[in-house]
Enzyme design. Structure first.
Site, short mmCIF file in Angstrom:
data_model
loop_
_atom_site.label_atom_id
_atom_site.label_comp_id
_atom_site.label_asym_id
_atom_site.label_seq_id
_atom_site.Cartn_x
_atom_site.Cartn_y
_atom_site.Cartn_z
N ARG A 83 44.07 -30.78 -15.56
CA ARG A 83 43.05 -31.23 -16.52
C ARG A 83 42.32 -30.00 -17.06
O ARG A 83 41.71 -29.26 -16.28
CB ARG A 83 42.06 -32.18 -15.84
CG ARG A 83 40.90 -32.60 -16.72
CD ARG A 83 39.99 -33.60 -15.98
NE ARG A 83 38.90 -34.04 -16.82
CZ ARG A 83 37.64 -33.60 -16.75
NH1 ARG A 83 37.30 -32.69 -15.86
NH2 ARG A 83 36.72 -34.07 -17.56
N HIS A 127 34.62 -30.37 -23.94
CA HIS A 127 33.90 -30.11 -22.70
C HIS A 127 32.80 -29.10 -23.04
O HIS A 127 32.78 -27.98 -22.53
CB HIS A 127 34.86 -29.60 -21.63
CG HIS A 127 34.36 -29.70 -20.21
ND1 HIS A 127 35.08 -30.28 -19.19
CD2 HIS A 127 33.20 -29.29 -19.64
CE1 HIS A 127 34.39 -30.20 -18.06
NE2 HIS A 127 33.24 -29.60 -18.29
N GLU A 172 31.70 -36.00 -19.80
CA GLU A 172 30.30 -36.16 -19.43
C GLU A 172 29.33 -36.11 -20.62
O GLU A 172 28.52 -35.19 -20.73
CB GLU A 172 29.89 -35.10 -18.40
CG GLU A 172 30.70 -35.15 -17.12
CD GLU A 172 30.15 -34.24 -16.02
OE1 GLU A 172 29.22 -33.45 -16.30
OE2 GLU A 172 30.63 -34.33 -14.88
N ASN A 299 33.53 -38.74 -12.96
CA ASN A 299 33.19 -37.50 -12.25
C ASN A 299 32.09 -37.84 -11.26
O ASN A 299 31.08 -38.46 -11.63
CB ASN A 299 32.68 -36.42 -13.22
CG ASN A 299 33.78 -35.91 -14.15
OD1 ASN A 299 34.93 -36.31 -14.03
ND2 ASN A 299 33.41 -35.03 -15.06
N TYR A 301 29.72 -36.33 -7.93
CA TYR A 301 29.28 -35.23 -7.06
C TYR A 301 28.29 -35.67 -5.98
O TYR A 301 28.37 -35.21 -4.84
CB TYR A 301 28.67 -34.09 -7.89
CG TYR A 301 29.73 -33.36 -8.68
CD1 TYR A 301 30.50 -32.37 -8.09
CD2 TYR A 301 30.00 -33.70 -10.02
CE1 TYR A 301 31.51 -31.72 -8.80
CE2 TYR A 301 31.00 -33.06 -10.73
CZ TYR A 301 31.75 -32.06 -10.12
OH TYR A 301 32.75 -31.43 -10.81
N GLU A 365 36.78 -35.54 -11.79
CA GLU A 365 36.17 -34.38 -11.13
C GLU A 365 35.52 -34.82 -9.83
O GLU A 365 34.81 -35.82 -9.78
CB GLU A 365 35.04 -33.74 -11.96
CG GLU A 365 35.49 -32.85 -13.07
CD GLU A 365 34.33 -32.25 -13.86
OE1 GLU A 365 33.24 -32.03 -13.29
OE2 GLU A 365 34.53 -32.01 -15.06
C1 PNW Z 1 30.10 -31.09 -14.29
N1 PNW Z 1 23.75 -32.19 -13.42
O1 PNW Z 1 28.87 -30.59 -14.70
C2 PNW Z 1 31.06 -30.53 -15.32
O2 PNW Z 1 31.95 -31.43 -15.90
C3 PNW Z 1 31.72 -29.25 -14.90
O3 PNW Z 1 32.00 -28.49 -16.03
C4 PNW Z 1 30.86 -28.54 -13.87
O4 PNW Z 1 31.34 -27.27 -13.56
C5 PNW Z 1 30.80 -29.43 -12.65
O5 PNW Z 1 30.32 -30.72 -12.97
C6 PNW Z 1 29.95 -28.87 -11.51
O6 PNW Z 1 28.60 -28.77 -11.90
C7 PNW Z 1 27.64 -31.04 -14.32
O7 PNW Z 1 22.82 -31.36 -13.54
C8 PNW Z 1 26.58 -30.15 -14.48
O8 PNW Z 1 23.53 -33.37 -13.05
C9 PNW Z 1 25.30 -30.54 -14.19
C10 PNW Z 1 25.06 -31.83 -13.74
C11 PNW Z 1 26.11 -32.72 -13.57
C12 PNW Z 1 27.40 -32.32 -13.87
#
Ligand code: PNW
Length: 458
Positions: A83, A127, A172, A299, A301, A365
Site C-alpha cells: 500500500r 495521502h 484518513e 486505520n 492505533y 494501517e
Molecule cells: C496516520 N493523530 O497518521 C497516517 O496515515 C500515517 O501517515 C502515519 O504515519 C501514521 O498514522 C502514524 O502516525 C496519523 O494525531 C497521524 O490522531 C496523527 C494522528 C492519527 C493518525
C-alpha cells in the site's frame, strides 16, 4: 478484556491479504526532482517551528531512487500487497491540467517492479500532499478542490489503470480536515474550525466523485481509508457520556455516516450549529458521497478516553467541543504516547460491521513507534513492536471469527519514515532506516512478520 488465547490456533482465511504501507511524502524524498511541484507538506515542513527538529521530506528514505531495493525488502517480508500513495504534485504539479510525464513514469516503474515480484500494488490517491497551488486557491475548504481531485484521479487511472486493481481515494480525511485546518498540527497549518468542517465535506465529495468516475472507467476495487478510534467516557455521568458521544461524532461518525448511510449524523450537525450551518452541503452531494464501495480501509492505533472538562483556549481539533478532555488510563504506551489497546481494534471492526451496512473491511494501517536502536551486531531487537502487532493480529482474528468480513491487514510501516509533525524522531518501520547512510536493516519484527505472512497465522 481479551481472554488469553492459544495463539498457535490463530489462522487466517485463505487469500487473506498481508501487506505493508507507506505514503509518498513520508518515504520518497526527491522533492525537487522529476518535475514534481511543491505540496502543502513542503511548505509546512520548511516553515520554522512546524516539525520536530525542522525535519522535512526533502530526502526522507530516498525511496524515489531506492525503490528497487525496497521492493526486494517487501519480497523478503513475503507480503502479497504493498500500500503506497501517489504524490499528486508529481503527477500534476499545478494540481490541474497537463500531467508531468516523469512523475507518471516513476509510478509506472514502481508498479511494474512490484508486479514482477508478484506483489500487488494497492494505491492511495491522496495521502495528504496537496499541490500547493490548490491550497493557494483555498485548499480543501474550497469546493473546487473536490472537482480537481476527481480529475486527477481519472487522469492517473488512465495511465496506470491497466495494472492496478485496488484504488483507495483518501487516507484518513479526519487528519486532512481537522489536523490540517482546525488545530493546525498538520499542513497547511490553518486554525479555522468551520473551515475544517467544510474541508471534511469536500474531501468526502472528492472521494465520491472519484469513485463514480473510476467505476465508470472500469476500476475493479474502490475504497476509502478512515482512521477510527473507539471513544469511551471515563465515568457513566451524563456529562462524560455526552463528551464521548460528541468526540465519537467528530472523529468517526462524521465520516462513516455520510459515506455508508448518505447523511451527516443529526447530533453532530446540532453540536456544530453554533459554529456553522451545513450550507456548504449542496443537494445531491450526499448521494455522491454515499456511492457504494468495494472495501473500507480502517486505520487503527489506539482508543480515546474522554470526560467533560473546560476549554483551554488553544486551537483545538474538536470543533465546537473544545471543552472535552482526553484522559490516559495508565496503560503501556508506544513512543507516540499512544496507549496500547488491541481490544480497541476488535471493538472498532465489530462496531463498523454491526452498525453500518459496510463493504468488506481491510486494516489498512496498524503499527507502532518505538525507540529502536541497531545493536553492534546489526540487529534491531524491537520486541515491543512484535508484541504490539501480535496482540492486534489476534484482535483482528477475533473480529473475523465473529463474522466480520475482514479481508486483509497492512502493517504501518514498511520503513521508518518522515512521521509528519514528528519528523524522523518516531520510527514505525518493520525495516530500520539509517538516515545518514540510507542503509536499510530488517528489524526483528520484520523477520517475525515474514513468518506470519508465510504461515497465514500466528
Ligand atoms: C496516520 N493523530 O497518521 C497516517 O496515515 C500515517 O501517515 C502515519 O504515519 C501514521 O498514522 C502514524 O502516525 C496519523 O494525531 C497521524 O490522531 C496523527 C494522528 C492519527 C493518525
Amino acid at each position: 478484556a481479551t481472554a488469553p488465547r492459544d495463539l498457535s490456533q490463530v489462522r487466517f482465511p485463505e487469500g487473506f491479504v498481508w501487506g505493508s504501507a507507506t505514503a509518498s511524502y513520508q518515504v520518497e524524498g526527491a522533492a525537487h526532482e522529476g518535475g514534481r511541484g511543491p505540496s502543502i507538506w513542503d511548505t509546512f515542513s520548511h516553515t520554522p517551528g512546524r516539525t520536530v527538529g525542522g525535519d522535512t521530506g526533502d530526502v526522507a528514505d530516498d525511496h524515489y531512487h531506492r525503490y528497487p531495493e525496497d521492493i526486494s525488502l517487501m519480497a523478503d517480508l513475503g507480503i502479497s500487497h504493498y500500500r503506497f500513495s501517489l504524490a499528486w504534485p508529481r503527477i500534476q504539479p499545478e494540481g490541474r491540467g497537463q500531467l508531468n510525464t516523469e512523475g507518471v513514469d516513476f509510478y509506472s516503474r514502481l508498479v511494474d517492479g512490484l508486479l514482477e515480484r508478484g506483489i500487488q500494488p494497492w494505491v492511495t490517491l491522496y495521502h495528504w500532499d496537496l499541490p500547493q497551488p490548490l491550497e493557494d486557491a483555498g485548499g480543501w475548504p474550497a469546493r473546487d478542490t473536490a472537482e480537481r481531485f476527481a480529475e486527477y484521479a481519472v487522469a492517473i487511472h488512465e495511465r496506470l489503470g491497466d495494472r492496478i486493481k485496488d484504488w483507495t481515494t483518501l487516507n484518513e480525511p479526519w487528519c486532512s480536515a481537522f489536523l490540517g485546518y482546525a488545530n493546525g498540527h498538520h499542513a497547511p497549518g490553518r486554525t479555522e474550525g468551520p473551515a475544517a468542517v467544510r474541508a471534511a465535506h469536500h474531501l468526502l465529495l472528492g472521494h465520491g466523485l472519484a469513485v463514480r468516475a473510476l467505476r465508470e472507467r472500469g476500476a475493479e476495487q474502490l475504497g476509502l481509508t478512515v482512521n477510527l478510534y473507539p471513544v469511551d467516557s471515563v465515568t457513566d455521568s451524563d456529562a462524560d457520556r455526552d463528551a464521548a458521544r460528541r468526540i465519537d461524532g467528530l472523529m468517526n461518525r462524521i465520516f462513516l455516516d455520510p459515506v455508508l448511510r448518505g447523511s451527516y449524523p443529526e447530533d453532530v450537525v446540532a453540536d456544530l450549529a453554533p459554529v456553522l450551518d451545513f450550507g456548504h452541503v449542496r443537494d445531491g452531494d450526499l448521494a455522491v458521497v454515499n456511492t457504494p464501495l468495494d472495501f473500507l480501509g480502517v486505520n487503527y492505533y489506539t482508543r480515546h478516553v474522554v470526560r467533560a472538562g473546560t476549554a483551554s483556549g488553544a486551537p483545538s481539533t474538536w470543533v465546537g467541543s473544545e471543552d472535552v478532555e482526553f484522559v490516559k488510563r495508565g496503560l503501556p504506551v508506544t513512543a507516540m504516547g499512544w496507549e496500547i489497546d488491541p481490544d480497541g481494534l476488535y471493538e472498532t471492526l465489530t462496531r463498523v460491521w454491526r452498525e453500518y451496512d459496510a463493504p468488506p473491511l481491510y486494516v489498512t494501517e496498524n503499527g507502532a513507534a518505538f525507540d529502536d536502536v541497531v545493536d553492534a551486531d546489526g540487529r534491531v531487537r524491537d520486541e515491543g513492536r512484535r508484541a504490539y502487532l501480535e496482540g492486534h493480529f489476534a484482535a483482528a482474528h477475533r473480529a473475523l471469527s465473529e463474522g466480520v468480513d475482514l479481508r486483509g491487514y497492512f502493517v504501518w510501516s514498511l520503513l521508518d519514515n518522515f512521521e509528519w509533525a514528528y519528523g524522523y524522531s518516531k520510527r514505525f518501520g518493520l525495516v530500520h532506516v539509517d538516515y545518514e547512510t540510507q542503509v536499510r536493516t530488517l528489524k526483528d519484527s520484520g523477520r517475525w512478520y515474514a513468518e506470519i505472512t508465510r504461515a497465514n497465522g500466528l
